[in-house]
Design a protein around this motif. Structure first.
Motif, PDB file in Angstrom:
ATOM      1  N   TYR A  53       0.866  -1.174   0.000  1.00 23.00           N
ATOM      2  CA  TYR A  53       0.000   0.000   0.000  1.00 23.00           C
ATOM      3  C   TYR A  53       0.904   1.227   0.000  1.00 23.00           C
ATOM      4  O   TYR A  53       1.769   1.376   0.866  1.00 23.00           O
ATOM      5  N   SER A  54       0.725   2.085  -0.972  1.00 23.13           N
ATOM      6  CA  SER A  54       1.622   3.229  -1.146  1.00 23.13           C
ATOM      7  C   SER A  54       0.924   4.534  -0.776  1.00 23.13           C
ATOM      8  O   SER A  54      -0.245   4.736  -1.120  1.00 23.13           O
ATOM      9  N   PHE A  55       1.624   5.392  -0.068  1.00 25.63           N
ATOM     10  CA  PHE A  55       1.128   6.744   0.213  1.00 25.63           C
ATOM     11  C   PHE A  55       2.336   7.662   0.347  1.00 25.63           C
ATOM     12  O   PHE A  55       3.480   7.210   0.498  1.00 25.63           O
ATOM     13  N   SER A  56       2.089   8.941   0.267  1.00 24.89           N
ATOM     14  CA  SER A  56       3.183   9.905   0.364  1.00 24.89           C
ATOM     15  C   SER A  56       3.107  10.622   1.711  1.00 24.89           C
ATOM     16  O   SER A  56       2.022  10.800   2.283  1.00 24.89           O
ATOM     17  N   THR A  57       4.255  11.033   2.187  1.00 24.60           N
ATOM     18  CA  THR A  57       4.322  11.743   3.460  1.00 24.60           C
ATOM     19  C   THR A  57       5.461  12.739   3.415  1.00 24.60           C
ATOM     20  O   THR A  57       6.480  12.494   2.755  1.00 24.60           O
ATOM     21  N   PRO A  58       5.315  13.898   4.054  1.00 25.11           N
ATOM     22  CA  PRO A  58       6.411  14.880   4.039  1.00 25.11           C
ATOM     23  C   PRO A  58       7.505  14.497   5.027  1.00 25.11           C
ATOM     24  O   PRO A  58       7.232  14.070   6.147  1.00 25.11           O
TER      25      PRO A  58
END
Length: 820
Positions: free
Chosen positions: A99-104
């Protein structure tokens, strides 16, 4: 003998500098194009093959079919599928969900945030895939939920040159920020990997992102599932076992024709457009074919030019051949000599091509969106040597046969005659070269027109000076979206108060999704009372969403604070949804699903393009309350967790100043949250980046094709002028004007270009019509584009031929006729 051949070859190179330069430069350009495009195509077709188990790795897919004829093939799969496969199919050796997501990412030493791609994976991920682990234990590095694996780039961002192992970092997972311990460092992902990540965390963190129901549901899909089969097992062997497994887990709800699970080879993912794009980017293989064809044809034209330019100098070398044969040279030795000269020029061209390829590689990377590099290995050196031999044989065979076949008696008696410029072979080469040139020119113009059409098309909402800002909140669709939206609404009130003094900001809204998120909007379905399936998209918005984006209300009204019930039960739909249900008066209607909470349609908006122009406008509903939509839907598809965004309408002549003021406000009301923004028009341009890159590459290819074609035409014109010098002298003596002679010479080449136009026009129309089929909304191909392409080709041909013709007409007739 070899030494003598080399001496003669170098002597001829330096004696005829212009011809030598044209030959070497033309071949170098063709070879350099092949090198650059070859690097790109090889990279495209080698995706994921670096994994040692690539032939055993597969991505699962789920196929759903319904009674109304609708079908869905998804590479995003239910969360529960992975464990179910592992427990029920013994032929599967390992399973990993992704499961892929972006985060700062942000540190005290780095003011600017790095947005990282986070892959939440099962522990088997690093044993299934051969990403190079520099530090940590490949088998157990992700066993702990608090463990994290960083790429070298992410580790350098956080810790510089310090050892990152056992260091603590903060990561935002879902709606909360959690601490993780660095347990491993992996090398940056290769260019030809479908999985491009910066951080790996364990899938045991899933409860932070998904509700318990979402983790057990077979009809909600999140992320992807990969399996590694046992050695010797073929994917087709598992079809019947998948059917039996699904029958067991779904029971009476399962019908084989309606729900199927299958496997897609890992190495098939990157270039297979039959499957929807998931975590991994999908590239259209057509672009590789197009680029390969361009490279091959450019090289072919360069070789043809080599032949025509060599033959154009045949008259000058005829006496040399005649004398050599007279004193004992045999034809075989002469052929070796001319082939040797061709090989020498090819080697020089190859060296220049390598320098050109290395010099233009950064530009090519920018155009193609890649980070390729040219590595000089023993394998590459062998390929270059074979290439040089092959090109020299192809380019030198015809000149060698022609030049070595001169009869010495005819040559030395002055009775030697070359076949004229009307030679069928040379005429065919001109037609071939300019057919390709016209195809390239017309294709470039059509691609540019489609891109201009996309950029100028009325999308149904305002895209100029509209900015989208990440809220910093995120959630899973059915878990805490209500809470996240409430937090976003509250922060919006602070934004409105703090930005009231900023004259450049006229509107602010908040929504779960914005039009620039292609494929990111909720895609849901439900069954009505007659068991008919209905699909629609929906978004959660506030009362200012339509006004901020200038979306037109066709019927009814907008959400309003003056009507408190709007936040509980009002929805707004688009024209496509009204047409889908055939409502004459949609106001006051409701969606026909039995499970929806009480709601009412209060307005109808125009069919604005909330997705790209690749897809038609589909039914859409907007509501303020998330639970209102979720209450009645049965299936939902989404590529990523919804992360609310603020949309600002900016009306300022000093945009940098407005942005600086807004950034100060953001730092005040959302400390620690990255000021991550994008402008809608820029985001829209990025949607069509692949087409833009294709356009740029084809444009450069067109320029090179035309350049090399004109070099070939220059060679043919040279041959023609040499043969007709005395004829031109006689015509001038009899009173012919320079213009008349130019017309006479250009007329013959114009005929050939016109023939090329007649061949190229229908071919281009057919090829570009197929390319435009990918767009639901597309520009029309007008005849004017083909006429313009033909005129450009004729003009270039005239300019090229006229240069040599003018030189011939300026020769004093006495000089050209004195030998008669």
């Amino acid at each position: 003998m070899l030494k003598n051949y080399l001496k003669i070859a170098f002597r001829n190179l330096f004696k005829h500098k212009v011809y030598s330069f044209i030959n070497i430069f033309g071949l170098a350009v063709g070879i350099a194009c092949c090198i650059l495009i070859g690097l790109y195509v090889y990279n495209e077709w080698s995706f994921d093959k670096f994994h040692s188990n690539s032939d055993r790795l597969y991505r699962t897919w789920v196929y759903e079919s319904y009674d109304n004829g609708e079908e869905f093939l998804n590479v995003s799969t239910p969360i529960i599928l992975g464990p179910t496969l592992e427990n029920n199919i013994p032929e599967i050796e390992q399973v990993s969900r992704i499961y892929s997501f972006s985060t700062p990412l942000q540190t005290e030493e780095n003011d600017e945030a790095l947005f990282a791609a986070v892959h939440m994976v099962d522990p088997a991920f690093l044993t299934m895939f051969d990403f190079k682990l520099l530090k940590g234990n490949r088998i157990s590095v992700l066993d702990n939920p608090q463990s994290v694996v960083l790429t070298t780039e992410a580790a350098s961002f956080y810790f510089g040159n310090d050892d990152p192992i056992n260091q603590i970092i903060d990561l935002q997972v879902g709606s909360e920020t959690r601490q993780f311990v660095v347990a491993g460092v992996v090398e940056n992902t290769p260019n030809n990997s479908s999985h491009d990540f910066d951080i790996l965390i364990s899938y045991s963190n899933a409860p932070s992102l998904f509700s318990e129901n979402a983790q057990k549901s077979w009809f909600n899909i999140y992320g992807e599932t990969y399996v590694m089969l046992n050695e010797g097992v073929e994917a087709e062997e598992l079809d019947s076992k998948f059917t039996a497994m699904m029958q067991q887990v779904l029971g009476d709800r399962y019908e084989e024709s309606n729900y199927q699970v299958g496997l897609q080879p890992l190495t098939d993912i990157h270039l297979n457009t039959e499957f929807n794009q998931g975590i991994a980017a999908v590239s259209d293989p057509v672009y590789s074919y197009i680029l390969s064809a361009i490279a091959f044809l450019i090289l072919a034209i360069a070789c043809i030019n080599f032949m025509t330019l060599s033959i154009s100098r045949s008259t000058a070398r005829a006496k040399e051949v005649g004398i050599r044969k007279t004193i004992g040279a045999v034809r075989q030795h002469l052929m070796y000599q001319f082939w040797g000269e061709a090989f020498l020029m090819t080697v020089l061209s190859l060296g220049l091509a390598l320098c050109m390829a290395e010099f233009f590689l950064p530009l090519f990377n920018e155009l193609s969106g890649t980070t390729l590099d040219l590595q000089f290995t023993a394998e590459v050196a062998m390929i270059m040597l074979v290439t040089a031999i092959f090109i020299s044989l192809i380019a030198g065979v015809y000149p060698a046969l022609i030049l070595s076949g001169f009869r010495p008696v005819d040559v030395l008696k002055g009775q030697f005659r070359m076949s004229g410029d009307k030679s069928l072979f040379r005429q065919s080469m001109v037609v071939f070269q300019f057919t390709l040139s016209i195809i390239m020119i017309a294709g470039t113009l059509i691609v540019r027109e489609q891109l201009d059409f996309v950029r100028s098309k009325d999308l149904g909402y305002e895209k100029e000076q509209v900015m989208v800002l990440q809220s910093g909140f995120s959630s899973s669709p059915q878990n805490s979206l209500t809470q996240v939206m409430e937090s976003s609404y509250q922060r919006k009130e602070l934004l409105e108060m703090e930005t009231a003094s900023i004259s450049g900001i006229s509107e602010i809204s908040v929504s779960a999704f914005t039009p620039v998120q292609v494929g990111g909007w909720f895609n849901a379905s439900f069954h009505d009372n007659q068991e008919q399936r209905h699909d629609f998209h929906f978004n959660i918005v506030d009362e200012d969403f339509l006004q901020t984006l200038d979306i037109e209300i066709i019927q009814g009204r907008n959400f309003s604070d003056e009507n408190p019930s709007d936040k509980e039960r009002a929805i707004i739909v688009n024209e496509a949804l009204v047409e889908h249900y055939g409502w004459d008066n949609p106001l006051g209607e409701r969606l026909p699903g039995a499970n929806f909470d009480d709601h009412v349609i209060i307005g109808v908006i125009n069919n604005f393009h909330f997705e790209s122009l690749y897809t038609p406008i589909e039914p859409l509903a907007l509501s303020v309350k998330p639970a209102l939509m979720f209450s009645g839907i049965e299936n939902i598809t989404i590529s990523d967790s919804p992360a609310p965004r603020y949309t600002f309408k900016i009306n300022s002549t000093n945009l940098p100043q407005t942005m600086d003021q807004l950034k100060e406000v953001w730092a005040k009301i959302a400390p620690g949250t990255t000021f991550d923004f994008t402008f809608v028009d820029d985001a829209l341009d990025r949607q069509y980046r692949q087409e833009e890159r294709l356009s740029q590459i084809v444009t450069f290819g067109s320029v090179l094709t035309i350049l090399i074609a004109c070099l070939g035409l220059f060679g043919l014109a040279s041959l023609m002028v040499v043969r007709r010098t005395k004829e031109i002298g006689i015509r001038k003596t009899l009173g012919a004007s320079v213009g008349g002679i130019l017309f006479l010479v250009n007329k013959e080449f114009t005929k050939l270009v016109l023939i090329a136009f007649l061949i190229a026009a229908p071919l281009t129309w057919f090829l570009m019509k197929r390319w435009l089929q990918d767009f639901v909304y597309r520009a029309e191909i007008g005849i004017g584009i083909f006429i313009l392409a033909g005129l450009i080709a004729i003009l270039l041909a005239w300019c090229t031929v006229s240069y040599q013709s003018v030189k011939a007409t300026l020769i004093n007739p006495v000089d050209s006729l004195k030998s008669e």
